[in-house]
Design a protein around this motif. Sequence first.
Motif, PDB file in Angstrom:
ATOM      1  N   PRO A   1       0.964  -1.234  -0.097  1.00 50.15           N
ATOM      2  CA  PRO A   1      -0.004  -0.048  -0.026  1.00 50.15           C
ATOM      3  C   PRO A   1       0.877   1.324   0.177  1.00 50.15           C
ATOM      4  N   GLY A   2       0.079   2.619  -0.461  1.00 50.68           N
ATOM      5  CA  GLY A   2       1.015   3.781  -0.277  1.00 50.68           C
ATOM      6  C   GLY A   2       2.051   3.770  -1.401  1.00 50.68           C
ATOM      7  N   SER A   3       3.344   4.373  -1.165  1.00 50.62           N
ATOM      8  CA  SER A   3       4.413   4.260  -1.932  1.00 50.62           C
ATOM      9  C   SER A   3       5.622   4.096  -1.115  1.00 50.62           C
ATOM     10  N   PRO A   4       5.806   2.858  -0.593  1.00 45.80           N
ATOM     11  CA  PRO A   4       6.914   2.366   0.120  1.00 45.80           C
ATOM     12  C   PRO A   4       8.132   2.868  -0.366  1.00 45.80           C
ATOM     13  N   ARG A   5       9.181   3.181   0.770  1.00 48.95           N
ATOM     14  CA  ARG A   5      10.684   3.265   0.125  1.00 48.95           C
ATOM     15  C   ARG A   5      11.320   1.818   0.036  1.00 48.95           C
ATOM     16  N   THR A   6      12.403   1.833  -0.141  1.00 50.49           N
ATOM     17  CA  THR A   6      13.180   0.485  -0.226  1.00 50.49           C
ATOM     18  C   THR A   6      14.474   0.987  -0.055  1.00 50.49           C
ATOM     19  N   ALA A   7      15.140  -0.353   0.559  1.00 50.52           N
ATOM     20  CA  ALA A   7      16.687  -0.293   0.984  1.00 50.52           C
ATOM     21  C   ALA A   7      17.033  -1.506   0.342  1.00 50.52           C
ATOM     22  N   VAL A   8      18.159  -1.318  -0.404  1.00 48.39           N
ATOM     23  CA  VAL A   8      18.713  -2.551  -1.146  1.00 48.39           C
ATOM     24  C   VAL A   8      20.084  -3.153  -0.560  1.00 48.39           C
ATOM     25  N   PHE A   9      20.143  -4.429  -0.270  1.00 45.14           N
ATOM     26  CA  PHE A   9      21.435  -4.730   0.166  1.00 45.14           C
ATOM     27  C   PHE A   9      21.988  -5.858  -0.793  1.00 45.14           C
ATOM     28  N   GLY A  10      23.357  -5.732  -0.954  1.00 50.50           N
ATOM     29  CA  GLY A  10      24.078  -6.681  -2.080  1.00 50.50           C
ATOM     30  C   GLY A  10      25.139  -7.146  -1.415  1.00 50.50           C
ATOM     31  N   GLN A  11      26.041  -7.919  -2.187  1.00 49.68           N
ATOM     32  CA  GLN A  11      27.233  -8.605  -1.624  1.00 49.68           C
ATOM     33  C   GLN A  11      28.424  -8.270  -2.698  1.00 49.68           C
ATOM     34  N   PRO A  12      29.367  -8.552  -2.613  1.00 49.10           N
ATOM     35  CA  PRO A  12      30.487  -8.147  -3.830  1.00 49.10           C
ATOM     36  C   PRO A  12      30.322  -8.570  -4.873  1.00 49.10           C
ATOM     37  N   GLY A  13      30.102 -10.109  -4.853  1.00 52.33           N
ATOM     38  CA  GLY A  13      29.718 -10.715  -6.185  1.00 52.33           C
ATOM     39  C   GLY A  13      28.435 -10.259  -6.996  1.00 52.33           C
ATOM     40  N   SER A  14      27.541  -9.883  -6.056  1.00 52.51           N
ATOM     41  CA  SER A  14      26.303  -9.328  -6.788  1.00 52.51           C
ATOM     42  C   SER A  14      26.204  -7.803  -6.885  1.00 52.51           C
ATOM     43  N   GLU A  15      27.433  -6.934  -6.667  1.00 52.40           N
ATOM     44  CA  GLU A  15      27.291  -5.518  -6.266  1.00 52.40           C
ATOM     45  C   GLU A  15      26.681  -5.038  -7.824  1.00 52.40           C
ATOM     46  N   GLY A  16      26.910  -5.252  -8.831  1.00 52.33           N
ATOM     47  CA  GLY A  16      26.708  -4.661 -10.187  1.00 52.33           C
ATOM     48  C   GLY A  16      25.096  -4.853 -10.276  1.00 52.33           C
ATOM     49  N   ILE A  17      24.803  -6.068 -10.181  1.00 49.08           N
ATOM     50  CA  ILE A  17      23.131  -6.209 -10.346  1.00 49.08           C
ATOM     51  C   ILE A  17      22.457  -5.481  -9.288  1.00 49.08           C
ATOM     52  N   ALA A  18      23.062  -5.388  -7.838  1.00 50.25           N
ATOM     53  CA  ALA A  18      22.095  -4.904  -6.772  1.00 50.25           C
ATOM     54  C   ALA A  18      22.204  -3.397  -6.970  1.00 50.25           C
ATOM     55  N   ARG A  19      23.198  -2.925  -7.866  1.00 48.03           N
ATOM     56  CA  ARG A  19      23.474  -1.286  -8.069  1.00 48.03           C
ATOM     57  C   ARG A  19      22.219  -1.104  -9.162  1.00 48.03           C
ATOM     58  N   LYS A  20      22.274  -1.847 -10.141  1.00 43.39           N
ATOM     59  CA  LYS A  20      20.959  -1.525 -11.072  1.00 43.39           C
ATOM     60  C   LYS A  20      19.733  -1.444 -10.574  1.00 43.39           C
ATOM     61  N   VAL A  21      19.508  -2.736  -9.647  1.00 48.24           N
ATOM     62  CA  VAL A  21      18.085  -2.800  -8.920  1.00 48.24           C
ATOM     63  C   VAL A  21      18.018  -1.314  -8.346  1.00 48.24           C
ATOM     64  N   ALA A  22      18.914  -0.994  -7.358  1.00 45.68           N
ATOM     65  CA  ALA A  22      18.599   0.172  -6.537  1.00 45.68           C
ATOM     66  C   ALA A  22      18.408   1.387  -7.274  1.00 45.68           C
ATOM     67  N   GLU A  23      18.974   1.541  -8.353  1.00 46.18           N
ATOM     68  CA  GLU A  23      18.659   2.704  -9.295  1.00 46.18           C
ATOM     69  C   GLU A  23      17.377   2.596  -9.935  1.00 46.18           C
ATOM     70  N   ARG A  24      17.005   1.569 -10.219  1.00 49.87           N
ATOM     71  CA  ARG A  24      15.546   1.490 -10.786  1.00 49.87           C
ATOM     72  C   ARG A  24      14.594   1.755  -9.695  1.00 49.87           C
ATOM     73  N   LEU A  25      14.970   1.380  -8.342  1.00 47.17           N
ATOM     74  CA  LEU A  25      13.951   1.599  -7.312  1.00 47.17           C
ATOM     75  C   LEU A  25      14.295   3.013  -6.593  1.00 47.17           C
ATOM     76  N   ASP A  26      15.081   3.833  -7.230  1.00 48.13           N
ATOM     77  CA  ASP A  26      15.449   4.913  -6.486  1.00 48.13           C
ATOM     78  C   ASP A  26      15.850   4.794  -5.245  1.00 48.13           C
ATOM     79  N   ALA A  27      16.630   3.627  -4.862  1.00 47.66           N
ATOM     80  CA  ALA A  27      16.762   3.483  -3.414  1.00 47.66           C
ATOM     81  C   ALA A  27      18.422   3.553  -2.984  1.00 47.66           C
ATOM     82  N   GLY A  28      18.674   3.585  -1.832  1.00 45.85           N
ATOM     83  CA  GLY A  28      20.040   3.281  -1.308  1.00 45.85           C
ATOM     84  C   GLY A  28      20.447   1.827  -1.404  1.00 45.85           C
TER      85      GLY A  28
END
Length: 347
Positions: free
Chosen positions: A37-64
């Motif tokens: 419901p509403g417009s939830p904020r998001t916080a993204v966590f990654g690890q070294p091997g997934s960092e590139g993918i996690a960064r793209k997901v965070a950008e899409r979500l406009d999240a840290g």
Amino acid sequence: VTQIVITQGGAVASTIRVESGLLSRPDLVDLIKGHLPGSPRTAVFGQPGSEGIARKVAERLDAGLRVLPDREDAKQLDVVEEAYLWLNDLAFTRNDLVVAVGGGALTDVVGFVAATYLRGVPVVLLPTTLLGAVDAAIGGKTGVNVGGKNLAGVFRHPEKVFIDTGVIAALPPELLREGAAEAVKAGWIGDPELVRIYETRGLDAPVDDVVRRAVAVKAAVVSADFREAGRRAWLNYGHTVGHAVEMAAGISHGAAVSIGMVAAGAVSKTKAGFGEAERQRAILEKLGLPVVSPQLPFADVTRLMALDKKRDDGGLRMTLLRGIADPVVLPVTDSEVRDGLAAVGIS
Ligand SMILES: NC(=O)c1ccc[n+]([C@@H]2O[C@H](COP(=O)([O-])OP(=O)(O)OC[C@H]3O[C@@H](n4cnc5c(N)ncnc54)[C@H](O)[C@@H]3O)[C@@H](O)[C@H]2O)c1
Ligand SMILES: [Zn+2]
């Protein structure tokens, strides 16, 4: 697209979507948080091997994005506290959403953070390893290591799991092999066709098919028994000896489970009439997984087996196979354990 659901008491507890190219879909943001419901904020966590993918997901979500330490170094209480403090800084609420992008170590610790912060905030998992996709991200077990592996944790399902099989297919062979051990285990306990796929294709097994099938097996087992009172123990096939060898020899989990399945296969043969122990060994060898243990003192392995937290007051119980897709949990005697260990060169 395949959607697999985990149910609990008749209600949908978690939805797993399997699709190649999923993380590049234009509607990814809606898929991840559209149900809230509403417009939830998001916080993204990654690890070294997934960092590139996690960064793209965070950008899409406009999240840290926070990148946690690699592998088991992430599954520590001080890492959990750091994560809580970041969520404090973000003034996170129970209407916001935690997103974990990475392998099983990352999804285990972030799942624990989400399950406990504010007594539980929603979490979505995006596993990026085969082992994470077919096993760790499915079924709602979260946890950290405190002295021993996974000794503190909670059961709590992620709202959703998104598996991009294109990401999994691009993994290096070591990570595919690691996950194949758990995927083929799912086949032995619940899906003969999955075993056949690995038998004919080895590590080239089509990732889409393997992931869908292995997730379906685990989802069905977990839906029947969330808190490991009965059937969920089937998923421990190969793990009684496997965990002991993993700890004593310091080898990877997938390699140890492979050795553990060979040992359990041998016990299954004598105790439960299992006729496919040789076939199982041949498939593991084809995958490049070990079928013999590194040299280890017999007493060290049996002591670790007795310590395994799945033990029972009555003595040691093991998940065995009467046949393919026909598991059974039975008490085993010392001499049966000895024969099983001998089958992997521990005596
Ligand atoms: N919760 C459960 O039910 C459950 C079940 C099985 C295993 N587990 C846990 O899962 C963990 C093991 O999972 P794992 O094997 O995924 O380990 P992992 O999370 O440590 O990842 C393994 C390595 O792969 C790297 N990596 C991640 N994504 C990548 C990518 N796309 N490309 C290249 N490298 C990438 C990571 O940085 C790490 O170095 C263990 O901690 C185990 O206890 C949990
Ligand atoms: Zn395992």
